[in-house]
Write a protein that holds these residues in place. Structure first.
Motif, short mmCIF file in Angstrom:
data_model
loop_
_atom_site.label_atom_id
_atom_site.label_comp_id
_atom_site.label_asym_id
_atom_site.label_seq_id
_atom_site.Cartn_x
_atom_site.Cartn_y
_atom_site.Cartn_z
N THR A 69 0.84 -1.20 0.00
CA THR A 69 0.00 0.00 0.00
C THR A 69 0.87 1.25 0.00
OG1 THR A 69 -0.15 -0.05 2.42
CG2 THR A 69 -1.94 -1.12 1.17
N VAL A 70 1.55 1.49 1.12
CA VAL A 70 2.43 2.66 1.28
C VAL A 70 3.60 2.20 2.16
CG1 VAL A 70 0.50 4.29 1.11
CG2 VAL A 70 1.24 3.52 3.37
N THR A 79 -6.96 -4.35 6.45
CA THR A 79 -6.69 -4.35 7.89
C THR A 79 -7.98 -4.75 8.60
OG1 THR A 79 -4.98 -2.68 7.73
CG2 THR A 79 -6.07 -2.87 9.86
N VAL A 136 -10.03 -5.16 12.21
CA VAL A 136 -10.08 -4.76 13.62
C VAL A 136 -10.85 -5.83 14.40
CG1 VAL A 136 -10.97 -3.03 15.25
CG2 VAL A 136 -9.91 -2.29 13.09
N GLN A 143 -8.05 1.61 23.44
CA GLN A 143 -9.35 1.03 23.07
C GLN A 143 -9.32 -0.48 23.32
OE1 GLN A 143 -11.12 3.01 19.41
NE2 GLN A 143 -8.96 3.31 19.01
N SER A 166 1.74 4.65 8.41
CA SER A 166 2.36 5.16 7.20
C SER A 166 3.54 6.07 7.61
CB SER A 166 1.34 5.92 6.37
OG SER A 166 0.68 6.88 7.17
N ARG A 185 -12.27 2.56 7.03
CA ARG A 185 -11.51 3.37 6.08
C ARG A 185 -11.57 2.64 4.74
NH1 ARG A 185 -5.11 4.34 7.00
NH2 ARG A 185 -5.03 2.12 6.48
N PRO A 232 -7.69 8.14 13.27
CA PRO A 232 -7.12 9.42 12.87
C PRO A 232 -7.22 9.65 11.37
CG PRO A 232 -5.42 7.98 13.80
CD PRO A 232 -6.74 7.31 13.99
O1 TXA Z 1 -1.89 0.45 4.36
C1 TXA Z 1 -1.79 0.70 5.56
O2 TXA Z 1 -2.67 0.41 6.37
C2 TXA Z 1 -0.48 1.37 6.01
C3 TXA Z 1 0.66 0.37 5.81
C4 TXA Z 1 1.98 0.90 6.28
O3 TXA Z 1 0.35 -0.85 6.41
N1 TXA Z 1 -0.58 1.77 7.38
C5 TXA Z 1 -1.36 2.79 7.78
O4 TXA Z 1 -1.22 3.09 9.11
O5 TXA Z 1 -2.07 3.44 7.02
P1 TXA Z 1 -1.73 4.46 9.75
O6 TXA Z 1 -1.32 4.40 11.19
O7 TXA Z 1 -1.26 5.59 8.95
O8 TXA Z 1 -3.27 4.32 9.71
C6 TXA Z 1 -3.83 3.29 10.50
C7 TXA Z 1 -5.29 3.52 10.66
C8 TXA Z 1 -5.56 4.75 11.46
O9 TXA Z 1 -6.60 5.47 10.82
C9 TXA Z 1 -6.00 4.17 12.80
O10 TXA Z 1 -6.89 4.97 13.49
C10 TXA Z 1 -6.64 2.88 12.39
O11 TXA Z 1 -5.80 2.41 11.39
N2 TXA Z 1 -6.66 1.95 13.51
C11 TXA Z 1 -5.62 1.38 14.13
N3 TXA Z 1 -6.04 0.61 15.14
C12 TXA Z 1 -7.37 0.70 15.17
C13 TXA Z 1 -8.39 0.15 16.00
N4 TXA Z 1 -8.10 -0.65 17.01
N5 TXA Z 1 -9.67 0.47 15.73
C14 TXA Z 1 -9.96 1.29 14.71
N6 TXA Z 1 -9.05 1.84 13.88
C15 TXA Z 1 -7.77 1.56 14.12
#
Ligand code: TXA
Ligand code: MG
Length: 339
Positions: A25-26, A88, A90, A105, A133, A185, A232
Protein backbone atom coordinates in the motif's frame (compact mmCIF):
# COMPACT_ATOMS: atom_id res chain seq x y z
CA UNK A 1 22.88 -8.82 0.27
CA UNK A 2 19.12 -8.52 0.69
CA UNK A 3 19.18 -11.04 3.55
CA UNK A 4 21.94 -9.15 5.35
CA UNK A 5 19.91 -5.92 5.11
CA UNK A 6 16.80 -7.64 6.44
CA UNK A 7 18.76 -9.14 9.36
CA UNK A 8 20.23 -5.73 10.15
CA UNK A 9 16.77 -4.13 10.02
CA UNK A 10 15.35 -6.84 12.30
CA UNK A 11 18.12 -6.29 14.83
CA UNK A 12 17.52 -2.51 14.84
CA UNK A 13 13.83 -3.23 15.54
CA UNK A 14 14.76 -5.56 18.41
CA UNK A 15 16.80 -2.71 19.90
CA UNK A 16 13.66 -0.56 19.91
CA UNK A 17 14.70 1.55 16.91
CA UNK A 18 12.54 2.53 13.93
CA UNK A 19 12.83 0.96 10.48
CA UNK A 20 10.83 2.06 7.48
CA UNK A 21 9.82 -0.73 5.14
CA UNK A 22 7.78 -1.01 1.94
CA UNK A 23 4.34 -2.57 1.90
CA UNK A 24 2.12 -2.98 -1.14
CA UNK A 25 0.00 0.00 0.00
CA UNK A 26 2.43 2.66 1.28
CA UNK A 27 5.74 2.68 3.19
CA UNK A 28 5.35 1.93 6.90
CA UNK A 29 7.35 3.26 9.84
CA UNK A 30 7.96 0.06 11.78
CA UNK A 31 8.50 -0.44 15.49
CA UNK A 32 8.35 -3.41 17.85
CA UNK A 33 4.67 -3.78 18.78
CA UNK A 34 5.58 -5.24 22.17
CA UNK A 35 7.88 -2.40 23.26
CA UNK A 36 6.51 0.74 24.94
CA UNK A 37 9.81 2.51 24.35
CA UNK A 38 9.87 1.73 20.64
CA UNK A 39 6.25 2.86 20.22
CA UNK A 40 6.91 6.07 22.13
CA UNK A 41 9.82 6.75 19.79
CA UNK A 42 7.52 6.11 16.82
CA UNK A 43 4.82 8.53 18.01
CA UNK A 44 7.47 11.14 18.63
CA UNK A 45 8.99 10.78 15.17
CA UNK A 46 5.60 10.98 13.48
CA UNK A 47 4.38 13.82 15.67
CA UNK A 48 1.23 11.80 16.22
CA UNK A 49 -1.01 12.05 19.30
CA UNK A 50 -0.41 8.99 21.50
CA UNK A 51 -4.12 8.25 21.89
CA UNK A 52 -4.38 7.20 18.24
CA UNK A 53 -4.18 3.46 17.59
CA UNK A 54 -1.75 1.82 15.16
CA UNK A 55 -1.96 -1.29 12.97
CA UNK A 56 -0.06 -4.41 14.05
CA UNK A 57 1.58 -6.09 11.06
CA UNK A 58 2.08 -9.83 11.37
CA UNK A 59 3.51 -12.60 9.28
CA UNK A 60 0.74 -15.20 9.41
CA UNK A 61 -2.88 -15.77 10.39
CA UNK A 62 -1.64 -17.84 13.32
CA UNK A 63 0.46 -14.92 14.52
CA UNK A 64 -2.57 -12.63 14.16
CA UNK A 65 -4.57 -14.87 16.53
CA UNK A 66 -2.16 -14.08 19.38
CA UNK A 67 -3.23 -10.43 19.31
CA UNK A 68 -7.01 -10.92 19.49
CA UNK A 69 -9.84 -12.69 21.32
CA UNK A 70 -13.43 -13.68 20.40
CA UNK A 71 -12.42 -13.89 16.74
CA UNK A 72 -15.52 -14.24 14.51
CA UNK A 73 -15.66 -16.65 11.53
CA UNK A 74 -15.71 -13.68 9.11
CA UNK A 75 -12.13 -12.95 10.12
CA UNK A 76 -10.89 -16.30 8.85
CA UNK A 77 -12.86 -15.98 5.60
CA UNK A 78 -11.46 -12.54 4.87
CA UNK A 79 -7.93 -13.47 5.93
CA UNK A 80 -7.99 -16.51 3.68
CA UNK A 81 -9.21 -14.47 0.71
CA UNK A 82 -7.32 -11.19 1.05
CA UNK A 83 -4.22 -11.80 3.21
CA UNK A 84 -1.44 -11.06 2.55
CA UNK A 85 -2.98 -7.91 1.10
CA UNK A 86 -4.29 -4.37 1.52
CA UNK A 87 -6.89 -5.19 4.18
CA UNK A 88 -6.69 -4.35 7.89
CA UNK A 89 -9.05 -6.17 10.24
CA UNK A 90 -10.08 -4.76 13.62
CA UNK A 91 -10.79 -7.38 16.31
CA UNK A 92 -11.23 -7.46 20.08
CA UNK A 93 -7.77 -7.13 21.56
CA UNK A 94 -6.02 -9.75 23.64
CA UNK A 95 -5.15 -8.64 27.20
CA UNK A 96 -1.46 -8.67 26.44
CA UNK A 97 -1.69 -5.97 23.74
CA UNK A 98 -0.15 -2.69 24.91
CA UNK A 99 -2.40 0.35 25.36
CA UNK A 100 0.18 2.24 23.32
CA UNK A 101 -0.84 0.07 20.33
CA UNK A 102 -4.60 0.33 20.73
CA UNK A 103 -4.77 3.93 21.94
CA UNK A 104 -6.42 2.47 25.06
CA UNK A 105 -9.35 1.03 23.07
CA UNK A 106 -10.53 -2.56 23.52
CA UNK A 107 -9.76 -3.45 19.89
CA UNK A 108 -6.66 -4.07 17.81
CA UNK A 109 -6.08 -3.62 14.06
CA UNK A 110 -4.19 -6.39 12.24
CA UNK A 111 -2.79 -6.88 8.77
CA UNK A 112 -0.45 -9.14 6.78
CA UNK A 113 1.15 -6.91 4.13
CA UNK A 114 1.78 -8.29 0.65
CA UNK A 115 5.31 -7.22 -0.09
CA UNK A 116 8.25 -9.63 -0.12
CA UNK A 117 10.45 -7.24 1.90
CA UNK A 118 7.76 -6.64 4.53
CA UNK A 119 7.15 -10.38 4.84
CA UNK A 120 10.87 -11.18 5.04
CA UNK A 121 11.31 -8.52 7.70
CA UNK A 122 8.37 -9.79 9.76
CA UNK A 123 9.75 -13.31 9.53
CA UNK A 124 13.26 -12.26 10.55
CA UNK A 125 11.90 -10.10 13.38
CA UNK A 126 9.65 -12.88 14.62
CA UNK A 127 6.97 -10.69 16.28
CA UNK A 128 4.40 -8.04 15.45
CA UNK A 129 5.39 -4.67 14.07
CA UNK A 130 3.31 -1.55 14.46
CA UNK A 131 3.68 0.42 11.25
CA UNK A 132 1.76 3.59 10.57
CA UNK A 133 2.36 5.16 7.20
CA UNK A 134 5.88 6.67 7.24
CA UNK A 135 4.85 10.32 7.03
CA UNK A 136 4.58 13.12 9.58
CA UNK A 137 1.13 13.25 11.18
CA UNK A 138 -1.51 14.58 8.78
CA UNK A 139 0.70 14.56 5.66
CA UNK A 140 0.61 12.42 2.53
CA UNK A 141 1.63 8.78 2.84
CA UNK A 142 4.91 7.82 1.14
CA UNK A 143 4.93 5.52 -1.88
CA UNK A 144 8.70 5.68 -2.53
CA UNK A 145 11.66 5.16 -0.18
CA UNK A 146 12.83 8.66 -1.13
CA UNK A 147 9.60 10.14 0.28
CA UNK A 148 10.46 8.61 3.67
CA UNK A 149 14.06 9.81 3.53
CA UNK A 150 12.88 13.34 2.63
CA UNK A 151 10.60 13.43 5.65
CA UNK A 152 12.52 11.55 8.35
CA UNK A 153 16.22 11.81 7.50
CA UNK A 154 17.98 10.88 10.79
CA UNK A 155 14.93 9.84 12.78
CA UNK A 156 14.92 6.27 11.45
CA UNK A 157 17.66 3.69 11.85
CA UNK A 158 17.07 2.38 8.32
CA UNK A 159 14.82 2.69 5.26
CA UNK A 160 14.39 -0.50 3.27
CA UNK A 161 13.88 0.42 -0.39
CA UNK A 162 11.37 -1.79 -2.17
CA UNK A 163 10.68 0.52 -5.10
CA UNK A 164 7.29 2.13 -5.76
CA UNK A 165 4.29 0.76 -3.85
CA UNK A 166 1.97 -1.24 -6.02
CA UNK A 167 -1.39 -0.25 -4.48
CA UNK A 168 -0.53 3.34 -3.57
CA UNK A 169 -3.19 4.22 -0.98
CA UNK A 170 -3.57 2.83 2.54
CA UNK A 171 -5.32 -0.45 3.30
CA UNK A 172 -9.07 -0.83 3.65
CA UNK A 173 -9.97 -1.15 7.35
CA UNK A 174 -12.93 -3.32 8.38
CA UNK A 175 -14.24 -3.60 11.90
CA UNK A 176 -15.08 -7.16 13.01
CA UNK A 177 -14.88 -6.45 16.74
CA UNK A 178 -18.63 -6.53 17.29
CA UNK A 179 -21.89 -5.52 15.67
CA UNK A 180 -22.21 -5.64 11.90
CA UNK A 181 -19.01 -5.74 9.85
CA UNK A 182 -18.24 -2.15 8.96
CA UNK A 183 -15.68 -0.38 6.81
CA UNK A 184 -13.81 2.23 8.88
CA UNK A 185 -11.51 3.37 6.08
CA UNK A 186 -12.24 2.57 2.42
CA UNK A 187 -9.37 1.39 0.24
CA UNK A 188 -8.71 -0.61 -2.89
CA UNK A 189 -10.41 -3.69 -1.43
CA UNK A 190 -13.93 -2.46 -2.06
CA UNK A 191 -17.16 -3.05 -0.17
CA UNK A 192 -18.25 -5.41 -2.97
CA UNK A 193 -15.08 -7.47 -2.64
CA UNK A 194 -15.70 -7.78 1.11
CA UNK A 195 -19.40 -8.53 0.94
CA UNK A 196 -18.85 -11.19 -1.72
CA UNK A 197 -16.96 -13.12 1.00
CA UNK A 198 -18.85 -12.33 4.24
CA UNK A 199 -22.22 -10.89 3.23
CA UNK A 200 -23.48 -7.47 4.19
CA UNK A 201 -20.86 -4.88 5.10
CA UNK A 202 -21.64 -1.35 6.28
CA UNK A 203 -19.75 1.56 4.75
CA UNK A 204 -18.86 4.95 6.22
CA UNK A 205 -21.65 6.40 4.04
CA UNK A 206 -24.14 4.15 5.86
CA UNK A 207 -22.92 5.48 9.20
CA UNK A 208 -23.39 9.06 8.08
CA UNK A 209 -26.85 8.14 6.81
CA UNK A 210 -27.70 6.70 10.23
CA UNK A 211 -26.43 9.81 11.97
CA UNK A 212 -28.46 11.95 9.61
CA UNK A 213 -31.61 9.92 10.03
CA UNK A 214 -31.10 10.37 13.77
CA UNK A 215 -31.92 14.06 13.13
CA UNK A 216 -28.37 15.33 12.84
CA UNK A 217 -27.53 17.71 10.03
CA UNK A 218 -24.98 16.33 7.62
CA UNK A 219 -22.76 19.39 7.82
CA UNK A 220 -22.58 18.92 11.57
CA UNK A 221 -21.36 15.35 11.38
CA UNK A 222 -17.56 15.26 11.24
CA UNK A 223 -16.59 11.78 10.00
CA UNK A 224 -14.70 11.41 13.24
CA UNK A 225 -17.70 11.33 15.46
CA UNK A 226 -20.06 9.17 13.41
CA UNK A 227 -18.48 6.19 15.06
CA UNK A 228 -17.23 5.95 18.61
CA UNK A 229 -14.07 4.37 17.25
CA UNK A 230 -11.17 6.77 16.89
CA UNK A 231 -9.62 6.63 13.45
CA UNK A 232 -7.12 9.42 12.87
CA UNK A 233 -7.42 8.71 9.16
CA UNK A 234 -10.95 9.98 9.69
CA UNK A 235 -9.86 13.44 10.79
CA UNK A 236 -10.89 16.12 8.33
CA UNK A 237 -7.43 17.37 7.38
CA UNK A 238 -5.50 14.20 6.79
CA UNK A 239 -3.41 12.86 3.95
CA UNK A 240 -2.88 16.47 2.83
CA UNK A 241 -0.24 18.26 0.75
CA UNK A 242 0.86 21.70 2.01
CA UNK A 243 -0.56 23.46 -1.03
CA UNK A 244 -4.35 23.87 -0.73
CA UNK A 245 -6.03 21.17 -2.81
CA UNK A 246 -9.39 21.46 -4.59
CA UNK A 247 -11.30 18.58 -6.13
CA UNK A 248 -13.33 19.85 -9.08
CA UNK A 249 -15.98 17.90 -11.04
CA UNK A 250 -14.99 17.01 -14.59
CA UNK A 251 -17.78 19.03 -16.21
CA UNK A 252 -16.64 22.18 -14.41
CA UNK A 253 -12.91 21.60 -14.75
CA UNK A 254 -11.93 23.96 -17.59
CA UNK A 255 -14.16 26.74 -16.32
CA UNK A 256 -12.54 26.45 -12.88
CA UNK A 257 -9.02 26.53 -14.38
CA UNK A 258 -9.88 29.56 -16.55
CA UNK A 259 -11.16 31.38 -13.51
CA UNK A 260 -7.97 30.63 -11.56
CA UNK A 261 -5.76 31.76 -14.44
CA UNK A 262 -7.78 34.99 -14.82
CA UNK A 263 -7.24 35.66 -11.13
CA UNK A 264 -3.48 35.11 -11.54
CA UNK A 265 -3.46 32.08 -9.28
CA UNK A 266 -0.56 29.70 -9.87
CA UNK A 267 -2.45 26.49 -10.49
CA UNK A 268 -1.08 22.95 -10.38
CA UNK A 269 -3.18 20.25 -11.98
CA UNK A 270 -3.93 16.54 -11.66
CA UNK A 271 -6.31 15.59 -14.44
CA UNK A 272 -7.47 12.85 -16.77
CA UNK A 273 -7.25 15.38 -19.58
CA UNK A 274 -4.03 16.07 -21.51
CA UNK A 275 -2.02 19.15 -20.56
CA UNK A 276 -3.47 22.48 -21.74
CA UNK A 277 -1.16 24.72 -23.78
CA UNK A 278 -1.08 27.59 -21.31
CA UNK A 279 0.29 25.30 -18.56
CA UNK A 280 3.92 24.30 -18.06
CA UNK A 281 4.52 20.55 -18.34
CA UNK A 282 5.79 20.47 -14.74
CA UNK A 283 2.57 21.95 -13.43
CA UNK A 284 0.20 19.44 -15.06
CA UNK A 285 0.08 15.70 -14.32
CA UNK A 286 -2.25 13.51 -16.36
CA UNK A 287 -3.30 10.29 -14.62
CA UNK A 288 -5.08 7.22 -15.96
CA UNK A 289 -8.86 7.10 -15.55
CA UNK A 290 -8.55 3.65 -14.08
CA UNK A 291 -8.69 3.29 -10.29
CA UNK A 292 -5.76 0.89 -9.71
CA UNK A 293 -3.36 3.00 -11.76
CA UNK A 294 -4.69 6.28 -10.34
CA UNK A 295 -4.23 5.04 -6.75
CA UNK A 296 -0.67 3.94 -7.52
CA UNK A 297 0.23 7.42 -8.83
CA UNK A 298 -1.78 9.96 -6.83
CA UNK A 299 0.37 10.49 -3.71
CA UNK A 300 3.59 10.73 -5.73
CA UNK A 301 1.91 13.22 -8.10
CA UNK A 302 0.68 15.39 -5.20
CA UNK A 303 4.15 15.33 -3.62
CA UNK A 304 5.73 16.47 -6.88
CA UNK A 305 3.25 19.30 -7.35
CA UNK A 306 3.57 20.31 -3.70
CA UNK A 307 7.22 21.22 -4.38
CA UNK A 308 6.28 23.65 -7.20
CA UNK A 309 5.23 26.55 -4.97
CA UNK A 310 1.79 26.94 -6.50
CA UNK A 311 -1.21 28.70 -4.98
CA UNK A 312 -3.42 25.67 -5.33
CA UNK A 313 -3.58 22.11 -6.60
CA UNK A 314 -6.68 21.28 -8.63
CA UNK A 315 -7.63 17.63 -8.99
CA UNK A 316 -10.24 16.53 -11.52
CA UNK A 317 -12.76 14.41 -9.64
CA UNK A 318 -12.82 10.72 -10.62
CA UNK A 319 -16.13 9.03 -11.54
CA UNK A 320 -18.60 8.98 -8.65
CA UNK A 321 -20.79 6.02 -9.30
CA UNK A 322 -18.12 3.30 -9.34
CA UNK A 323 -17.29 1.73 -5.91
CA UNK A 324 -13.75 0.95 -7.07
CA UNK A 325 -12.96 4.67 -6.66
CA UNK A 326 -14.31 4.98 -3.11
CA UNK A 327 -10.91 4.75 -1.36
CA UNK A 328 -9.55 7.39 -3.73
CA UNK A 329 -12.54 9.70 -3.22
CA UNK A 330 -12.07 9.31 0.52
CA UNK A 331 -8.37 10.33 0.40
CA UNK A 332 -8.98 13.23 -2.00
CA UNK A 333 -11.74 14.64 0.15
CA UNK A 334 -9.50 14.45 3.24
CA UNK A 335 -6.65 16.10 1.36
CA UNK A 336 -8.96 18.87 0.16
CA UNK A 337 -8.60 22.38 1.46
CA UNK A 338 -11.24 23.60 3.90
CA UNK A 339 -11.73 27.23 4.87
O1 TXA B 1 -1.89 0.45 4.36
C1 TXA B 1 -1.79 0.70 5.56
O2 TXA B 1 -2.67 0.41 6.37
C2 TXA B 1 -0.48 1.37 6.01
C3 TXA B 1 0.66 0.37 5.81
C4 TXA B 1 1.98 0.90 6.28
O3 TXA B 1 0.35 -0.85 6.41
N1 TXA B 1 -0.58 1.77 7.38
C5 TXA B 1 -1.36 2.79 7.78
O4 TXA B 1 -1.22 3.09 9.11
O5 TXA B 1 -2.07 3.44 7.02
P1 TXA B 1 -1.73 4.46 9.75
O6 TXA B 1 -1.32 4.40 11.19
O7 TXA B 1 -1.26 5.59 8.95
O8 TXA B 1 -3.27 4.32 9.71
C6 TXA B 1 -3.83 3.29 10.50
C7 TXA B 1 -5.29 3.52 10.66
C8 TXA B 1 -5.56 4.75 11.46
O9 TXA B 1 -6.60 5.47 10.82
C9 TXA B 1 -6.00 4.17 12.80
O10 TXA B 1 -6.89 4.97 13.49
C10 TXA B 1 -6.64 2.88 12.39
O11 TXA B 1 -5.80 2.41 11.39
N2 TXA B 1 -6.66 1.95 13.51
C11 TXA B 1 -5.62 1.38 14.13
N3 TXA B 1 -6.04 0.61 15.14
C12 TXA B 1 -7.37 0.70 15.17
C13 TXA B 1 -8.39 0.15 16.00
N4 TXA B 1 -8.10 -0.65 17.01
N5 TXA B 1 -9.67 0.47 15.73
C14 TXA B 1 -9.96 1.29 14.71
N6 TXA B 1 -9.05 1.84 13.88
C15 TXA B 1 -7.77 1.56 14.12
MG1 MG C 1 -1.23 7.34 7.95
Amino acid sequence: MRDALIEKAASFLKEGLLVSFPTETVYGLGADASSETAIRRLYQAKGRPSTHPVIVHVHSVDAARNWAVDIPPEFFKLAETYWPGPLTIVLKRANSVLNAVTGGQDTVALRIPKHPIALALLEAFGGGLVAPSANKFGRLSPTLAQHVIDEFKDEVAMVLDGGPCNVGIESTIINLSGGRPRILRPGMISVDMLSSVIGEVETPADSVAHAVSAKTTLSHVPTDTVSDIRVPGALASHYAPETPLHVVPSHDFYRFLDQCVKNNRRVLVVSFKPQQNDFEPSSWITLAQEPEEFARQIYGALRLLDKRNGDLIVVESPPDEDARWSGIHDRLSRAAFRE
